[in-house]
Design a protein around this motif. Structure first.
Motif, PDB file in Angstrom:
ATOM      1  N   LEU A   1       0.829  -1.209   0.000  1.00 31.64           N
ATOM      2  CA  LEU A   1       0.000   0.000   0.000  1.00 31.64           C
ATOM      3  C   LEU A   1       0.865   1.261   0.000  1.00 31.64           C
ATOM      4  CD1 LEU A   1      -2.809  -1.064   2.494  1.00 31.64           C
ATOM      5  CD2 LEU A   1      -2.998  -0.799   0.007  1.00 31.64           C
ATOM      6  N   ALA A   2       1.997   1.213   0.687  1.00 31.56           N
ATOM      7  CA  ALA A   2       2.897   2.369   0.707  1.00 31.56           C
ATOM      8  C   ALA A   2       3.477   2.635  -0.683  1.00 31.56           C
ATOM      9  CB  ALA A   2       4.015   2.142   1.714  1.00 31.56           C
ATOM     10  N   ILE A   3       3.889   1.571  -1.371  1.00 29.53           N
ATOM     11  CA  ILE A   3       4.429   1.735  -2.726  1.00 29.53           C
ATOM     12  C   ILE A   3       3.325   2.198  -3.688  1.00 29.53           C
ATOM     13  CG2 ILE A   3       5.453   0.513  -4.693  1.00 29.53           C
ATOM     14  CD1 ILE A   3       7.002  -1.193  -2.718  1.00 29.53           C
ATOM     15  N   THR A   4       2.105   1.685  -3.492  1.00 30.86           N
ATOM     16  CA  THR A   4       0.976   2.142  -4.310  1.00 30.86           C
ATOM     17  C   THR A   4       0.763   3.638  -4.133  1.00 30.86           C
ATOM     18  OG1 THR A   4      -0.145   0.000  -4.237  1.00 30.86           O
ATOM     19  CG2 THR A   4      -1.511   1.922  -4.679  1.00 30.86           C
ATOM     20  N   ALA A   5       0.808   4.098  -2.881  1.00 32.84           N
ATOM     21  CA  ALA A   5       0.650   5.531  -2.615  1.00 32.84           C
ATOM     22  C   ALA A   5       1.749   6.348  -3.294  1.00 32.84           C
ATOM     23  CB  ALA A   5       0.650   5.781  -1.109  1.00 32.84           C
ATOM     24  N   LEU A   6       2.979   5.827  -3.258  1.00 30.17           N
ATOM     25  CA  LEU A   6       4.085   6.520  -3.922  1.00 30.17           C
ATOM     26  C   LEU A   6       3.830   6.630  -5.428  1.00 30.17           C
ATOM     27  CD1 LEU A   6       7.260   5.012  -2.200  1.00 30.17           C
ATOM     28  CD2 LEU A   6       6.228   7.255  -1.809  1.00 30.17           C
ATOM     29  N   CYS A   7       3.315   5.558  -6.031  1.00 30.07           N
ATOM     30  CA  CYS A   7       3.043   5.553  -7.471  1.00 30.07           C
ATOM     31  C   CYS A   7       1.994   6.597  -7.842  1.00 30.07           C
ATOM     32  CB  CYS A   7       2.580   4.165  -7.909  1.00 30.07           C
ATOM     33  SG  CYS A   7       3.866   2.903  -7.888  1.00 30.07           S
ATOM     34  N   VAL A   8       0.911   6.646  -7.078  1.00 32.81           N
ATOM     35  CA  VAL A   8      -0.173   7.584  -7.377  1.00 32.81           C
ATOM     36  C   VAL A   8       0.289   9.027  -7.155  1.00 32.81           C
ATOM     37  CG1 VAL A   8      -2.511   8.309  -6.756  1.00 32.81           C
ATOM     38  CG2 VAL A   8      -1.945   5.875  -6.845  1.00 32.81           C
ATOM     39  N   LEU A   9       1.014   9.258  -6.072  1.00 34.97           N
ATOM     40  CA  LEU A   9       1.507  10.604  -5.796  1.00 34.97           C
ATOM     41  C   LEU A   9       2.532  11.053  -6.840  1.00 34.97           C
ATOM     42  CD1 LEU A   9       1.858  10.404  -1.911  1.00 34.97           C
ATOM     43  CD2 LEU A   9       0.291  11.877  -3.184  1.00 34.97           C
ATOM     44  N   ALA A  10       3.395  10.132  -7.257  1.00 34.24           N
ATOM     45  CA  ALA A  10       4.377  10.471  -8.300  1.00 34.24           C
ATOM     46  C   ALA A  10       3.669  10.838  -9.597  1.00 34.24           C
ATOM     47  CB  ALA A  10       5.332   9.298  -8.523  1.00 34.24           C
ATOM     48  N   ALA A  11       2.624  10.080  -9.936  1.00 31.72           N
ATOM     49  CA  ALA A  11       1.846  10.392 -11.141  1.00 31.72           C
ATOM     50  C   ALA A  11       1.238  11.786 -11.040  1.00 31.72           C
ATOM     51  CB  ALA A  11       0.751   9.347 -11.336  1.00 31.72           C
ATOM     52  N   TYR A  12       0.667  12.095  -9.882  1.00 30.05           N
ATOM     53  CA  TYR A  12       0.054  13.408  -9.677  1.00 30.05           C
ATOM     54  C   TYR A  12       1.098  14.523  -9.789  1.00 30.05           C
ATOM     55  CZ  TYR A  12      -2.030  17.347  -7.187  1.00 30.05           C
ATOM     56  OH  TYR A  12      -2.477  18.605  -6.841  1.00 30.05           O
ATOM     57  N   GLU A  13       2.247  14.329  -9.121  1.00 29.60           N
ATOM     58  CA  GLU A  13       3.249  15.387  -9.059  1.00 29.60           C
ATOM     59  C   GLU A  13       3.849  15.722 -10.410  1.00 29.60           C
ATOM     60  OE1 GLU A  13       4.758  14.498  -4.461  1.00 29.60           O
ATOM     61  OE2 GLU A  13       6.101  14.154  -6.168  1.00 29.60           O
ATOM     62  N   VAL A  14       4.059  14.725 -11.247  1.00 25.49           N
ATOM     63  CA  VAL A  14       4.676  15.004 -12.543  1.00 25.49           C
ATOM     64  C   VAL A  14       3.696  15.645 -13.511  1.00 25.49           C
ATOM     65  CG1 VAL A  14       4.207  12.869 -13.858  1.00 25.49           C
ATOM     66  CG2 VAL A  14       6.411  14.041 -14.123  1.00 25.49           C
ATOM     67  N   MET A  15       2.394  15.545 -13.205  1.00 24.88           N
ATOM     68  CA  MET A  15       1.384  16.086 -14.125  1.00 24.88           C
ATOM     69  C   MET A  15       0.778  17.408 -13.653  1.00 24.88           C
ATOM     70  SD  MET A  15      -0.698  12.672 -15.365  1.00 24.88           S
ATOM     71  CE  MET A  15      -1.093  12.148 -13.677  1.00 24.88           C
ATOM     72  N   HIS A  16       0.342  17.479 -12.404  1.00 27.38           N
ATOM     73  CA  HIS A  16      -0.447  18.639 -11.970  1.00 27.38           C
ATOM     74  C   HIS A  16       0.376  19.850 -11.524  1.00 27.38           C
ATOM     75  CE1 HIS A  16      -3.978  20.811 -10.736  1.00 27.38           C
ATOM     76  NE2 HIS A  16      -3.484  20.953  -9.516  1.00 27.38           N
TER      77      HIS A  16
ATOM     78  N   PRO B   1       7.946  16.429   4.897  1.00 27.26           N
ATOM     79  CA  PRO B   1       8.461  17.667   5.487  1.00 27.26           C
ATOM     80  C   PRO B   1       9.977  17.777   5.385  1.00 27.26           C
ATOM     81  CG  PRO B   1       6.798  16.688   6.918  1.00 27.26           C
ATOM     82  CD  PRO B   1       7.083  15.681   5.827  1.00 27.26           C
ATOM     83  N   GLY B   2      10.428  18.893   4.846  1.00 24.28           N
ATOM     84  CA  GLY B   2      11.864  19.115   4.700  1.00 24.28           C
ATOM     85  C   GLY B   2      12.480  18.462   3.486  1.00 24.28           C
ATOM     86  N   HIS B   3      11.718  17.594   2.804  1.00 27.75           N
ATOM     87  CA  HIS B   3      12.242  16.873   1.640  1.00 27.75           C
ATOM     88  C   HIS B   3      11.506  17.219   0.354  1.00 27.75           C
ATOM     89  CE1 HIS B   3      14.807  14.002   3.943  1.00 27.75           C
ATOM     90  NE2 HIS B   3      13.916  14.243   4.890  1.00 27.75           N
ATOM     91  N   GLY B   4      10.280  17.687   0.447  1.00 31.27           N
ATOM     92  CA  GLY B   4       9.486  17.975  -0.745  1.00 31.27           C
ATOM     93  C   GLY B   4       8.504  16.863  -1.046  1.00 31.27           C
ATOM     94  N   GLY B   5       8.307  16.604  -2.334  1.00 33.91           N
ATOM     95  CA  GLY B   5       7.363  15.579  -2.754  1.00 33.91           C
ATOM     96  C   GLY B   5       8.029  14.249  -3.029  1.00 33.91           C
ATOM     97  N   VAL B   6       7.237  13.315  -3.525  1.00 32.55           N
ATOM     98  CA  VAL B   6       7.749  11.985  -3.860  1.00 32.55           C
ATOM     99  C   VAL B   6       8.868  12.086  -4.892  1.00 32.55           C
ATOM    100  CG1 VAL B   6       7.168   9.772  -4.942  1.00 32.55           C
ATOM    101  CG2 VAL B   6       5.600  10.801  -3.280  1.00 32.55           C
ATOM    102  N   LEU B   7       8.650  12.912  -5.915  1.00 31.56           N
ATOM    103  CA  LEU B   7       9.648  13.020  -6.978  1.00 31.56           C
ATOM    104  C   LEU B   7      10.889  13.788  -6.545  1.00 31.56           C
ATOM    105  CD1 LEU B   7       7.375  13.604 -10.108  1.00 31.56           C
ATOM    106  CD2 LEU B   7       8.443  11.488  -9.319  1.00 31.56           C
ATOM    107  N   ASP B   8      10.782  14.580  -5.485  1.00 30.77           N
ATOM    108  CA  ASP B   8      11.967  15.248  -4.949  1.00 30.77           C
ATOM    109  C   ASP B   8      12.842  14.262  -4.176  1.00 30.77           C
ATOM    110  OD1 ASP B   8      11.431  18.116  -5.632  1.00 30.77           O
ATOM    111  OD2 ASP B   8       9.651  17.758  -4.410  1.00 30.77           O
TER     112      ASP B   8
END
Length: 276
Positions: free
Chosen positions: A29-44, A246-253
């Motif tokens: 579930l954690a990796i799934t969340a990373l995948c969805v958030l990464a998809a969001y971050e690179v697009m929106h 916090p302090g690191h940014g988003g998934v893609l950061d």
């Protein structure tokens, strides 16, 4: 800095719990969340996909593909190749349907960005799960993290100590050639040490030649990944992809280099395959 260090400690504890204490579904579930958030971050945040229906279709595809890969289905098992085929077809049709429906306001490059965010990024991130699913995977999955983050750390200190020549002055002004070389050397040495410890204290038997390849190639490709996502940020005018860490940014950061390194480590492990 305090928030960065605190979150780093909490994150490290969570990784240890997910790998060695909690049931595998937590990691899935954690990796799934990373995948969805990464998809969001690179697009929106970047504005590469402005159409909300394209954004939703891509995030849905990322979620379906990641969940289908990481979370066991009690009703039926979908082969990974078939799942990828179905999700890719769904996403392609959905994105082009949006383009055809609103061609006066939606551009074709949004289709490409949506496909990249909804399928390509999750596929590479899911290398972490595919490694975890191998025999001894609870230890092997640490290898791409060692290669990626070890390279980042070694490059930072090597650059501070010896850096004189800029590596990519426009894209990332602080990175130096000396730092990059130090990252490759340091990641390779660190990978050899980690593999030595795994071979000695676990039932794994990882080839040292493979360890050297994972360390060196992972460091080089990881730095390419870091710079690649930095280019996207610079060209789209954003500072960070998000603020979830916090302090690191988003998934893609935080996972920019891991996205490039994990498939390399998976490939090496599949070719040279550790024995258990």
């Amino acid at each position: 800095m305090k928030a960065r260090v605190l979150f780093g400690v909490i994150g490290f504890i969570f990784v240890l719990l997910a790998l060695y204490v909690l049931p595998p579904i937590v990691l899935g579930l954690a990796i799934t969340a990373l995948c969805v958030l990464a998809a969001y971050e690179v697009m929106h945040p970047t504005g590469l996909v402005k159409d909300r229906w394209m954004l939703r279709a891509s995030m849905l595809a990322a979620a379906i593909y990641a969940l289908g890969t990481c979370v066991p289905n009690p009703l039926f098992v979908v082969p990974s190749g078939l799942l990828l085929h179905v999700v890719a077809l769904f996403l392609l049709v959905a994105l082009f349907a949006c383009l055809l429906r609103r061609h006066d306001s939606v551009h074709a490059n949004e289709v490409m960005a949506g496909f990249f965010g909804g399928l390509i990024l999750p596929y590479f991130l899911l290398s972490l799960w595919r490694i975890f699913a191998m025999e001894g995977g609870q230890f092997l999955v640490l290898l791409p993290l060692v290669a990626a983050w070890g390279s980042d750390t070694c490059a930072l200190f090597a650059g501070m100590a010896f850096g004189k020549h800029k590596l990519a002055p426009v894209v990332s002004p602080k990175k130096t050639v000396e730092g990059a070389i130090g990252g490759v050397v340091g990641a390779t040495a660190l990978m050899m040490l980690v593999v030595f410890l795994m071979n000695r204290y676990t039932s794994l038997d990882i080839h040292y030649a493979g360890a050297a390849v994972m360390g060196a190639a992972g460091a080089v490709i990881g730095q390419v990944g870091d710079l690649s996502f930095s280019i996207i940020k610079r060209q789209t005018g954003i500072k960070d992809y998000g603020h979830i860490f916090p302090g690191h940014g988003g998934v893609l950061d935080r996972f920019d280099s891991v996205i490039f390194v994990a498939p390399v480590v998976e490939l090496v492990l599949r070719v040279l395959g550790p024995t258990v």
